[in-house]
Design a protein around this motif. Structure first.
Motif, PDB file in Angstrom:
ATOM      1  N   LEU A   1       0.724  -1.398  -0.174  1.00 18.98           N
ATOM      2  CA  LEU A   1      -0.034   0.230   0.065  1.00 18.98           C
ATOM      3  C   LEU A   1       0.893   1.145   0.016  1.00 18.98           C
ATOM      4  N   ASN A   2       1.836   1.333   0.891  1.00 25.54           N
ATOM      5  CA  ASN A   2       3.036   2.331   0.676  1.00 25.54           C
ATOM      6  C   ASN A   2       3.155   2.883  -0.597  1.00 25.54           C
ATOM      7  N   LEU A   3       3.833   1.957  -1.469  1.00 22.32           N
ATOM      8  CA  LEU A   3       4.319   2.139  -2.574  1.00 22.32           C
ATOM      9  C   LEU A   3       3.268   2.617  -3.627  1.00 22.32           C
ATOM     10  N   GLU A   4       2.102   1.793  -3.655  1.00 22.37           N
ATOM     11  CA  GLU A   4       0.925   2.371  -4.551  1.00 22.37           C
ATOM     12  C   GLU A   4       0.561   3.522  -4.403  1.00 22.37           C
ATOM     13  N   ARG A   5       0.389   4.046  -3.266  1.00 20.71           N
ATOM     14  CA  ARG A   5      -0.439   5.482  -2.917  1.00 20.71           C
ATOM     15  C   ARG A   5       0.734   6.225  -3.163  1.00 20.71           C
ATOM     16  N   LEU A   6       1.777   6.160  -2.673  1.00 19.84           N
ATOM     17  CA  LEU A   6       2.882   7.194  -2.722  1.00 19.84           C
ATOM     18  C   LEU A   6       3.220   7.502  -4.082  1.00 19.84           C
TER      19      LEU A   6
ATOM     20  N   ALA B   1     -11.078  24.710 -23.994  1.00 21.35           N
ATOM     21  CA  ALA B   1     -10.802  24.316 -25.472  1.00 21.35           C
ATOM     22  C   ALA B   1      -9.412  23.140 -25.287  1.00 21.35           C
ATOM     23  N   THR B   2      -9.723  22.351 -26.401  1.00 20.72           N
ATOM     24  CA  THR B   2      -8.543  21.371 -26.597  1.00 20.72           C
ATOM     25  C   THR B   2      -7.154  22.041 -27.007  1.00 20.72           C
ATOM     26  N   GLU B   3      -7.221  23.124 -27.357  1.00 17.01           N
ATOM     27  CA  GLU B   3      -6.217  24.057 -27.794  1.00 17.01           C
ATOM     28  C   GLU B   3      -5.014  24.032 -26.588  1.00 17.01           C
ATOM     29  N   TYR B   4      -5.596  24.105 -25.597  1.00 20.04           N
ATOM     30  CA  TYR B   4      -4.628  24.479 -24.118  1.00 20.04           C
ATOM     31  C   TYR B   4      -4.842  22.975 -23.608  1.00 20.04           C
ATOM     32  N   ASP B   5      -3.716  22.853 -22.290  1.00 15.90           N
ATOM     33  CA  ASP B   5      -3.467  21.711 -22.000  1.00 15.90           C
ATOM     34  C   ASP B   5      -4.675  21.367 -20.651  1.00 15.90           C
ATOM     35  N   MET B   6      -5.341  22.445 -20.294  1.00 12.52           N
ATOM     36  CA  MET B   6      -5.982  22.570 -19.085  1.00 12.52           C
ATOM     37  C   MET B   6      -7.027  21.480 -19.163  1.00 12.52           C
ATOM     38  N   GLU B   7      -7.737  21.095 -20.265  1.00 11.27           N
ATOM     39  CA  GLU B   7      -8.800  20.143 -20.242  1.00 11.27           C
ATOM     40  C   GLU B   7      -8.146  18.850 -20.171  1.00 11.27           C
ATOM     41  N   ARG B   8      -6.847  18.481 -20.417  1.00  7.19           N
ATOM     42  CA  ARG B   8      -6.075  17.687 -20.335  1.00  7.19           C
ATOM     43  C   ARG B   8      -5.974  17.239 -18.779  1.00  7.19           C
ATOM     44  N   HIS B   9      -5.579  18.237 -18.226  1.00  9.84           N
ATOM     45  CA  HIS B   9      -5.212  18.264 -16.607  1.00  9.84           C
ATOM     46  C   HIS B   9      -6.550  17.888 -15.802  1.00  9.84           C
ATOM     47  N   VAL B  10      -7.701  18.346 -16.052  1.00 11.65           N
ATOM     48  CA  VAL B  10      -8.798  18.259 -15.651  1.00 11.65           C
ATOM     49  C   VAL B  10      -9.140  16.543 -15.668  1.00 11.65           C
ATOM     50  N   ARG B  11      -9.058  16.094 -16.831  1.00  9.13           N
ATOM     51  CA  ARG B  11      -9.321  14.763 -17.139  1.00  9.13           C
ATOM     52  C   ARG B  11      -8.462  13.807 -16.093  1.00  9.13           C
ATOM     53  N   ALA B  12      -7.182  14.234 -16.210  1.00 13.12           N
ATOM     54  CA  ALA B  12      -6.081  13.311 -15.391  1.00 13.12           C
ATOM     55  C   ALA B  12      -6.521  13.577 -13.722  1.00 13.12           C
ATOM     56  N   THR B  13      -6.840  14.729 -13.472  1.00 16.29           N
ATOM     57  CA  THR B  13      -6.888  15.042 -12.130  1.00 16.29           C
ATOM     58  C   THR B  13      -8.077  14.209 -11.467  1.00 16.29           C
ATOM     59  N   LEU B  14      -9.263  14.358 -12.319  1.00 11.85           N
ATOM     60  CA  LEU B  14     -10.618  13.571 -12.063  1.00 11.85           C
ATOM     61  C   LEU B  14     -10.578  12.366 -11.702  1.00 11.85           C
ATOM     62  N   ILE B  15      -9.759  11.590 -12.448  1.00 16.06           N
ATOM     63  CA  ILE B  15      -9.799   9.913 -12.337  1.00 16.06           C
ATOM     64  C   ILE B  15      -8.957   9.812 -11.246  1.00 16.06           C
ATOM     65  N   SER B  16      -8.104  10.606 -10.805  1.00 11.09           N
ATOM     66  CA  SER B  16      -7.058  10.371  -9.906  1.00 11.09           C
ATOM     67  C   SER B  16      -7.779  10.069  -8.261  1.00 11.09           C
ATOM     68  N   THR B  17      -8.850  10.518  -8.160  1.00  5.59           N
ATOM     69  CA  THR B  17      -9.464  10.470  -6.961  1.00  5.59           C
ATOM     70  C   THR B  17     -10.295   9.209  -6.844  1.00  5.59           C
ATOM     71  N   VAL B  18     -10.240   8.510  -7.893  1.00  8.28           N
ATOM     72  CA  VAL B  18     -10.957   7.228  -8.095  1.00  8.28           C
ATOM     73  C   VAL B  18     -10.080   5.931  -8.197  1.00  8.28           C
ATOM     74  N   TYR B  19      -9.090   5.945  -9.025  1.00  9.89           N
ATOM     75  CA  TYR B  19      -8.131   4.660  -9.017  1.00  9.89           C
ATOM     76  C   TYR B  19      -7.393   4.737  -7.767  1.00  9.89           C
ATOM     77  N   GLY B  20      -6.870   3.419  -7.480  1.00  7.41           N
ATOM     78  CA  GLY B  20      -5.964   3.246  -6.365  1.00  7.41           C
ATOM     79  C   GLY B  20      -6.529   3.312  -5.091  1.00  7.41           C
ATOM     80  N   GLY B  21      -7.934   3.108  -5.212  1.00  9.82           N
ATOM     81  CA  GLY B  21      -8.563   3.360  -3.987  1.00  9.82           C
ATOM     82  C   GLY B  21      -9.403   4.838  -3.936  1.00  9.82           C
ATOM     83  N   THR B  22     -10.575   4.891  -4.059  1.00  9.43           N
ATOM     84  CA  THR B  22     -11.249   5.966  -4.056  1.00  9.43           C
ATOM     85  C   THR B  22     -11.092   7.014  -2.759  1.00  9.43           C
ATOM     86  N   SER B  23     -11.240   8.295  -2.861  1.00  7.01           N
ATOM     87  CA  SER B  23     -11.206   9.081  -1.830  1.00  7.01           C
ATOM     88  C   SER B  23     -11.750   8.723  -0.670  1.00  7.01           C
ATOM     89  N   GLU B  24     -13.207   8.205  -0.946  1.00  6.46           N
ATOM     90  CA  GLU B  24     -14.057   7.694   0.170  1.00  6.46           C
ATOM     91  C   GLU B  24     -13.264   6.382   0.919  1.00  6.46           C
TER      92      GLU B  24
END
Length: 381
Positions: free
Chosen positions: A239-244, A346-369
């Motif tokens: 668990l230490n390794l995965e979550r870190l 807009a897909t012209e900028y990286d922000m929408e990619r950042h949003v997609r990447a961070t939204l799922i990060s609270t789900v994989y590897g054990g949800t925030s809940e």
């Protein structure tokens, strides 16, 4: 924790930063490497990093690595994420390598640990349609044959990187019934094994995850990693390794998202002046910067604890670092999109990619809940 890294660690991060700017420093370069953002991993770039000796940052020297610790691994993850290098296969490979290093045979360690350092990729399969947060409920079964081999039948889902991995660390049921912690076993399954079908799942993030279907898929006895029926306890030890790993990735992503936002609000003008000069945005930037700084302290404090005693399981600290850093990264990305207005969408900028990447990060590897529940239990609740 005093974040006064060694000269060697600072030189390492400077080299990573320079490499990222050279190889993926523009949107055009990143689009070329990722097929316009559809792929998270570019094997050619990954191999370059292997040839430089970087992928073996935490692999023991006798297995072809640099022999670094968890702090070094977090530095690598943070700075490659900040540089938006498409090496999505590293995180799952490092998790598999950690399990094999702790429990694998000498032959498995030579193959997997040496393979990671050399640029090969690995995946791990736990989740099933009826076993997500409740991993103990998994039912994909491995039945031992008279010759010691195992026959696999069942389905796995949300398996990251299986479509380009060399092998998968499968957690299957070898005994007991769904819901039992005992009776789970880790097995290494080559992705080209007969009886294994890998089917991609379309997501917001492009091609990242897969369904796995096992139909009378046979693996030899030496595919077992560690002890038969003890896979649950082996998972808990990792668990230490995965979550870190997940926290360090999101620390880098949060920093990059913040810097992209800051650059925009400094330049974008409305009502005759940069929008960042308005108090409402200036204070929001201050709050986000403070939250990211806190995450950095938490990541490297936890990594330091792991390096002091790699055998010690840190359920509270590892859940805290995963929870806090992924939630902050999501907050930073959503705030960045809001401050950029339509351009953040807009897909012209990286922000929408950042949003997609961070939204799922609270789900994989054990949800925030789940992380909150674990933390609460460590306080006797």
């Amino acid at each position: 924790m005093d974040l006064d890294f060694t000269d060697e660690q600072r030189a390492f991060t400077e080299a990573l930063t320079d490499f990222a700017k050279r190889e993926a420093g523009t949107r055009q370069l990143r689009d070329t490497l990722t097929g316009g953002g559809q792929h998270s991993h570019h094997q050619g770039l990954y191999q370059k990093m292997a040839d430089l000796g970087w992928l073996g940052v935490s692999i023991p020297e006798d297995r072809g690595g640099a022999g670094g610790g968890m702090v070094d691994t977090c530095l690598f993850l943070e700075h490659t994420a900040y540089g938006m290098l498409p090496i999505g296969g590293f995180a799952t490979s490092a998790i598999v390598a950690g399990a094999v290093q702790r429990f694998g045979s000498a032959a498995q360690q030579e193959t997997v640990l040496g393979g990671v350092a050399a640029g090969r990729t690995y995946s791990i399969a736990m989740s099933e349609p009826e076993a997500g947060s409740d991993v103990a409920n998994l039912s994909c079964r491995a039945v031992a044959g008279p010759d010691g081999s195992y026959v696999l039948n069942g389905q796995k889902t949300w398996c990251s990187n299986a479509h380009f991995a060399d092998a998968i660390l499968l957690v299957a049921r070898t005994g007991g019934s769904p819901g039992d912690h005992d009776g789970l076993t880790m097995l290494l399954v080559p992705t080209d094994a007969a009886g294994l079908r890998i089917s991609g799942i379309d997501t917001m993030g492009g091609r990242e995850v897969n369904d796995l279907y096992f139909t009378d898929c046979t693996v030899p006895a030496d595919a077992v990693v560690g002890a038969v029926d003890q896979g649950w306890w082996q998972l808990m030890a990792g668990l230490n390794l995965e979550r870190l790993i997940l926290a360090a990735l999101m620390l880098g992503t949060a920093r990059r998202t913040f810097d992209d936002t800051l650059a925009y609000v400094r330049e974008r003008k409305q009502f005759g002046r940069p929008i960042g000069s308005f108090q409402v945005l200036r204070h929001r930037i201050a709050d986000l910067a403070t939250e990211i700084a806190c995450c950095g302290l938490l990541v490297y404090r936890t990594a330091e604890l792991v390096d002091r005693d790699p055998s010690r399981v840190l359920p509270r600290e590892s859940s805290m670092v995963k929870l806090k850093t992924t939630e902050v990264a999501k907050e930073v990305a959503l705030a960045g999109m809001q401050m950029m207005g339509g351009y953040g969408y807009a897909t012209e900028y990286d922000m929408e990619r950042h949003v997609r990447a961070t939204l799922i990060s609270t789900v994989y590897g054990g949800t925030s809940e789940i992380q909150r529940d674990i933390i609460g239990k460590t306080y006797g609740l």
